[in-house]
Design an enzyme around this catalytic site. Structure first.
Site, PDB file in Angstrom:
ATOM      1  CB  CYS A   1      52.404 -11.846 -31.918  1.00  0.00           C
ATOM      2  SG  CYS A   1      52.758 -13.155 -33.106  1.00  0.00           S
TER       3      CYS A   1
ATOM      4  CB  CYS B   1      51.399 -15.338 -31.452  1.00  0.00           C
ATOM      5  SG  CYS B   1      53.161 -15.067 -31.650  1.00  0.00           S
TER       6      CYS B   1
END
Length: 283
Positions: free
Chosen positions: A39, A36
């Site tokens: 993230c 991600c």
């Protein structure tokens, strides 16, 4: 990287590492995954803020790929997802890689307020037997937040100990939904149950002489409840409901609910009389 204020949480230890720990210190949970991209932007920011705040909150990192149970439990559809836990409940949340200013605003909703700190001080002083200092702290908290649940419950306990039951109940009525609602409800029920008065023997004689005397039977039930004779109290309350469920604004039914709350849902008397009450009400 894990540090004093940053750690990894998993399916196995989330209850203790996050939920229970949040009753002592706020816990921010970062649900992330290695693939991600947002993230990888948000994660280092959260870690840096955890270090900067120096223990005002701790940061739990949850890799959703390695912990599918938590991903399912929180119905995670998009990451990064950040949840802020306090007192065992989610206090605030956001999704996506927010800018630092927005993350700091999120932390303000999660971290204890000045009223929270005063209320916590009051609870500690109360536990240590320092009643005057505890009352001052609770009242300072309520000046900052007039509906602070912790301060209202703490002050209610103090007032009840002094015999100021009506004032204590007024405090408890102001507690709204949240982490202190159950404690307030239980304390209010206990105070109402214990507030009955009257001589049990003379009231028994009065009711035996005239079983239709609802005022006398209600008084007898209250006196039995205050004396801890819960089975007798529930029996007399139930008889009042049978004869006139609306008597004194359903006082008997409400009093039975208070005893159920005081005894707890697993108590045999609660199970028995809850069933009997339902039969009468829905017959």
């Amino acid at each position: 990287m894990p540090s004093t204020w940053v750690f990894e949480a998993t399916d196995r230890d989330f209850e203790s590492a996050v939920i229970e720990r949040s009753k002592q210190v706020p816990v921010v949970v970062d649900f992330w995954a290695p693939w991600c991209a947002p993230c990888r932007i948000l994660g280092p920011l959260l870690e840096r803020l955890a270090e900067e705040y120096g223990g005002e909150f701790v940061l739990a990192k949850v890799n959703v790929d390695e912990n599918p149970g938590l991903a399912q439990a929180f119905r995670i559809q998009s990451i990064p997802l950040v949840l802020g836990f306090r007192n065992g409940e989610v206090a605030a949340e956001f999704t996506g890689a927010l800018p630092e200013s927005s993350v700091r605003q999120f932390l303000e909703r999660v971290l204890p307020t000045a009223a929270d700190r005063e209320a916590e001080m009051g609870r500690k002083l109360f536990a240590d037997g320092q009643k005057a200092g505890a009352e001052e702290a609770f009242r300072r908290a309520l000046k900052l937040d007039a509906r602070h649940g912790g301060a209202l419950v703490g002050l209610a306990r103090l007032l009840a100990e002094r015999g100021e039951v009506e004032e204590a109940l007024r405090c408890l009525e102001r507690v709204g939904p949240g982490p202190f609602a159950a404690e307030a409800e239980h304390l209010a029920a206990a105070l109402r149950v214990q507030s009955g008065s009257g001589d049990v023997d003379s009231l028994r004689a009065r009711v035996a002489e005239n079983p239709a005397d609802l005022e006398g039977r209600l008084a007898l039930a209250r006196a039995c409840a205050a004396a801890g004779q819960y089975e007798d109290a529930l029996g007399h309350y139930l008889e009042v409901v049978r004869r006139d469920r609306e008597y004194q604004d359903q006082a008997a039914r409400k009093a039975m609910l208070d005893i159920f709350e005081l005894l707890g849902p697993e108590h045999p008397l609660t199970a028995r009389y809850r069933s009997e009450l339902a039969k009468v009400l829905f017959a």
